[in-house]
Write a protein that holds these residues in place. Structure first.
Motif, PDB file in Angstrom:
ATOM      1  N   ALA A 133      -5.713  -3.713  -3.630  1.00 47.62           N
ATOM      2  CA  ALA A 133      -5.284  -3.064  -4.870  1.00 47.62           C
ATOM      3  C   ALA A 133      -6.044  -1.759  -5.097  1.00 47.62           C
ATOM      4  N   GLN A 134      -7.331  -1.748  -4.770  1.00 52.43           N
ATOM      5  CA  GLN A 134      -8.124  -0.532  -4.960  1.00 52.43           C
ATOM      6  C   GLN A 134      -7.586   0.611  -4.106  1.00 52.43           C
ATOM      7  N   ASP A 135      -7.278   0.327  -2.845  1.00 56.70           N
ATOM      8  CA  ASP A 135      -6.759   1.363  -1.949  1.00 56.70           C
ATOM      9  C   ASP A 135      -5.388   1.851  -2.395  1.00 56.70           C
ATOM     10  N   ALA A 136      -4.525   0.911  -2.777  1.00 61.50           N
ATOM     11  CA  ALA A 136      -3.155   1.278  -3.130  1.00 61.50           C
ATOM     12  C   ALA A 136      -3.101   2.153  -4.373  1.00 61.50           C
ATOM     13  N   LEU A 137      -4.089   2.022  -5.246  1.00 66.03           N
ATOM     14  CA  LEU A 137      -4.104   2.787  -6.497  1.00 66.03           C
ATOM     15  C   LEU A 137      -5.198   3.846  -6.495  1.00 66.03           C
ATOM     16  N   SER A 138      -5.577   4.324  -5.315  1.00 65.38           N
ATOM     17  CA  SER A 138      -6.731   5.214  -5.211  1.00 65.38           C
ATOM     18  C   SER A 138      -6.398   6.694  -5.395  1.00 65.38           C
ATOM     19  N   SER A 139      -5.128   7.067  -5.375  1.00 68.92           N
ATOM     20  CA  SER A 139      -4.798   8.482  -5.542  1.00 68.92           C
ATOM     21  C   SER A 139      -5.119   8.921  -6.966  1.00 68.92           C
ATOM     22  N   PRO A 140      -5.425  10.200  -7.170  1.00 67.79           N
ATOM     23  CA  PRO A 140      -5.831  10.657  -8.513  1.00 67.79           C
ATOM     24  C   PRO A 140      -4.811  10.352  -9.602  1.00 67.79           C
ATOM     25  N   ASP A 141      -3.520  10.574  -9.323  1.00 67.94           N
ATOM     26  CA  ASP A 141      -2.523  10.346 -10.371  1.00 67.94           C
ATOM     27  C   ASP A 141      -2.378   8.866 -10.698  1.00 67.94           C
ATOM     28  N   LEU A 142      -2.460   8.004  -9.681  1.00 70.77           N
ATOM     29  CA  LEU A 142      -2.339   6.573  -9.935  1.00 70.77           C
ATOM     30  C   LEU A 142      -3.562   6.027 -10.662  1.00 70.77           C
ATOM     31  N   ARG A 143      -4.720   6.594 -10.390  1.00 69.12           N
ATOM     32  CA  ARG A 143      -5.914   6.145 -11.106  1.00 69.12           C
ATOM     33  C   ARG A 143      -5.829   6.536 -12.578  1.00 69.12           C
ATOM     34  N   VAL A 144      -5.262   7.708 -12.857  1.00 66.03           N
ATOM     35  CA  VAL A 144      -5.059   8.106 -14.254  1.00 66.03           C
ATOM     36  C   VAL A 144      -4.074   7.156 -14.934  1.00 66.03           C
ATOM     37  N   GLU A 145      -2.979   6.841 -14.248  1.00 62.23           N
ATOM     38  CA  GLU A 145      -2.001   5.899 -14.795  1.00 62.23           C
ATOM     39  C   GLU A 145      -2.640   4.548 -15.072  1.00 62.23           C
ATOM     40  N   THR A 146      -3.398   4.060 -14.099  1.00 64.89           N
ATOM     41  CA  THR A 146      -4.020   2.745 -14.240  1.00 64.89           C
ATOM     42  C   THR A 146      -5.007   2.732 -15.398  1.00 64.89           C
ATOM     43  N   HIS A 147      -5.795   3.785 -15.506  1.00 68.70           N
ATOM     44  CA  HIS A 147      -6.757   3.883 -16.607  1.00 68.70           C
ATOM     45  C   HIS A 147      -6.049   3.862 -17.956  1.00 68.70           C
TER      46      HIS A 147
ATOM     47  N   ARG B 271       0.829  -1.206   0.000  1.00 70.12           N
ATOM     48  CA  ARG B 271       0.000   0.000   0.000  1.00 70.12           C
ATOM     49  C   ARG B 271       0.865   1.259   0.000  1.00 70.12           C
ATOM     50  N   GLU B 272       1.929   1.240   0.787  1.00 69.82           N
ATOM     51  CA  GLU B 272       2.778   2.428   0.904  1.00 69.82           C
ATOM     52  C   GLU B 272       3.546   2.726  -0.381  1.00 69.82           C
ATOM     53  N   THR B 273       3.776   1.707  -1.194  1.00 70.47           N
ATOM     54  CA  THR B 273       4.570   1.886  -2.416  1.00 70.47           C
ATOM     55  C   THR B 273       3.719   1.821  -3.680  1.00 70.47           C
ATOM     56  N   ALA B 274       2.388   1.963  -3.534  1.00 74.04           N
ATOM     57  CA  ALA B 274       1.486   1.873  -4.691  1.00 74.04           C
ATOM     58  C   ALA B 274       1.740   0.582  -5.456  1.00 74.04           C
ATOM     59  N   LEU B 275       1.674  -0.527  -4.709  1.00 72.29           N
ATOM     60  CA  LEU B 275       1.901  -1.864  -5.274  1.00 72.29           C
ATOM     61  C   LEU B 275       3.279  -1.957  -5.922  1.00 72.29           C
ATOM     62  N   ALA B 276       4.271  -1.468  -5.184  1.00 69.35           N
ATOM     63  CA  ALA B 276       5.679  -1.506  -5.609  1.00 69.35           C
ATOM     64  C   ALA B 276       5.919  -0.720  -6.893  1.00 69.35           C
ATOM     65  N   GLY B 277       5.019   0.190  -7.208  1.00 71.30           N
ATOM     66  CA  GLY B 277       5.204   1.004  -8.409  1.00 71.30           C
ATOM     67  C   GLY B 277       5.006   0.247  -9.706  1.00 71.30           C
ATOM     68  N   LEU B 278       4.273  -0.865  -9.658  1.00 69.02           N
ATOM     69  CA  LEU B 278       4.113  -1.693 -10.857  1.00 69.02           C
ATOM     70  C   LEU B 278       3.398  -0.961 -12.001  1.00 69.02           C
ATOM     71  N   PRO B 279       2.250  -0.302 -11.747  1.00 65.89           N
ATOM     72  CA  PRO B 279       1.623   0.419 -12.867  1.00 65.89           C
ATOM     73  C   PRO B 279       2.526   1.494 -13.453  1.00 65.89           C
ATOM     74  N   SER B 280       3.263   2.185 -12.593  1.00 64.75           N
ATOM     75  CA  SER B 280       4.142   3.254 -13.075  1.00 64.75           C
ATOM     76  C   SER B 280       5.270   2.708 -13.942  1.00 64.75           C
ATOM     77  N   LEU B 281       5.703   1.482 -13.657  1.00 64.69           N
ATOM     78  CA  LEU B 281       6.749   0.861 -14.468  1.00 64.69           C
ATOM     79  C   LEU B 281       6.302   0.742 -15.920  1.00 64.69           C
ATOM     80  N   LEU B 282       5.102   0.229 -16.136  1.00 71.02           N
ATOM     81  CA  LEU B 282       4.606   0.084 -17.505  1.00 71.02           C
ATOM     82  C   LEU B 282       4.235   1.432 -18.113  1.00 71.02           C
ATOM     83  N   THR B 283       3.698   2.325 -17.285  1.00 74.38           N
ATOM     84  CA  THR B 283       3.334   3.644 -17.801  1.00 74.38           C
ATOM     85  C   THR B 283       4.557   4.382 -18.323  1.00 74.38           C
TER      86      THR B 283
END
Length: 359
Positions: free
Chosen positions: A162-176, A99-111
């Motif tokens: 997973a929902q909580d860890a990616l709930s911030s606005p910027d992470l939700r944009v990345e995930t989308h 949770r603290e690392t936004a799922l270890a930064g996995l979505p950001s890696l692909l983004t």
């Protein structure tokens, strides 16, 4: 891994270190480069940590996941508890680190890979998925499959992790953005991968070397086999369902942006996902999750696909359960995490059947 060793790694900051490693790939580059071996090794290490702690695949979602349903409006609210809570040890420390690392930064890696590709092409990747596929690193599909598999593993702690860890606005944009592109990529590459794969198999059976086949049995642009695209698409569909389950904010997110939206892409997957029993078992639980309690998504399914098909799927699963027969995923030989009861709370099956009655 032994339990005490896993706990030591987590307590020593292994998840934070992996997140920092993945973040290194976000540095500006002259050209699009393959995802380096060090990051792939990091993904394998994170997979080992998760495999040692997550509940067994196929664990059914319990009543806690239905507790947030608002009966007055039929909409779903976010559940308050997960299968494994943060206070439980040793899994709790791993959940907290994720949770603290936004799922270890996995979505950001692909983004970061997609952003680098856009910088090279000078157009958004969603504007021309075929051109983006040609410009992507040659190992993108395999790495993306690994990342989605890890995201799905975190959801086995309970979808709300997973929902909580990616709930911030910027992470939700990345995930989308990430999920939208993966669906577009797989859809655009599917036909050529299937055709080239069939041609390669034909040449192999005729005694000719498969390496002489056009594209070596791979898709025209992403250079991926049909099996690789299938694995990526299955994992992505599985995660979308967990990400949207009983979470109105994430269900809303599926409708963001210009058409085709992420929600509109789900009923527009390769034909096999609506005709093959195996692929129906992959897709339809996600359709239930993204539309249950969400009128807009329900209307879109009614317009693009069929509410009756979704309703019948739920009813058939309930009947099979009542009669002691295997569900669709088990009959198709899918891994247990694809079972309907592992993806949508069984206590809500009756409500879902009524909700998807044709208007």
């Amino acid at each position: 891994m032994r339990a005490d060793f896993v706990e030591l790694l987590v307590a020593s900051g292994a998840v934070d270190a992996l997140a920092s490693l993945f973040a290194l790939h976000d540095r500006p580059k002259q050209d699009v480069e393959p995802v380096p071996p060090a990051i792939i090794a990091g993904l394998r290490m994170l997979e080992a940590l998760l495999d040692a702690r997550v509940p067994a695949p196929g664990a059914e979602l319990g009543e806690d996941h239905a507790a947030g349903i608002r009966s007055s409006s039929g909409a779903a609210a976010k559940p308050a508890t997960s299968i494994v809570t943060d206070c439980e040890s040793p899994a709790g420390s791993l959940i907290a680190a994720l949770r603290e690392t936004a799922l270890a930064g996995l979505p950001s890696l692909l983004t970061s890979v997609l952003l680098q590709t856009e910088a090279t092409l000078r157009i958004p990747v969603l504007q021309d998925p075929a051109a983006a596929a040609r410009a992507l690193p040659p190992n993108f599909v395999g790495v993306a499959s690994s990342v989605l598999r890890l995201l799905n593993a975190t959801a086995r702690f309970g979808p709300e992790v997973a929902q909580d860890a990616l709930s911030s606005p910027d992470l939700r944009v990345e995930t989308h953005h990430l999920l939208s592109f993966i669906l577009a990529l797989c859809a655009s590459e599917w036909d050529s991968a299937v055709a080239n794969g069939a041609e390669a198999e034909k040449r192999r059976k005729s005694g000719k070397s498969s390496t002489d086949a056009p594209g070596e049995g791979r898709s025209d642009n992403a250079r991926a086999t049909a099996g690789e695209l299938e694995d990526l698409l299955d994992q992505t569909v599985l995660f979308i369902g967990a990400f949207a389950l009983l979470c109105p904010a994430n269900q809303d997110m599926l409708c963001w942006g210009r058409a085709p939206t992420l929600m509109q892409r789900l009923p527009d997957l390769p034909f096999e996902y609506y005709s093959s029993p195996e692929k129906i078992a992959v897709l339809f639980p996600t359709l239930v999750s993204v539309a249950f309690g969400h009128a807009t998504n329900r209307r879109l399914i009614a317009h693009e696909l069929s509410l009756e098909m979704v309703r019948d799927f739920v009813r058939e699963e309930a009947e099979a359960r009542r009669d002691g027969k295997p569900g669709a995923a088990q009959r198709a030989g899918l891994p247990p995490q694809f079972a309907f009861a592992a993806r949508f709370p069984r206590t809500l099956w009756g409500d879902a059947s009524e909700y998807f009655e044709a208007a």
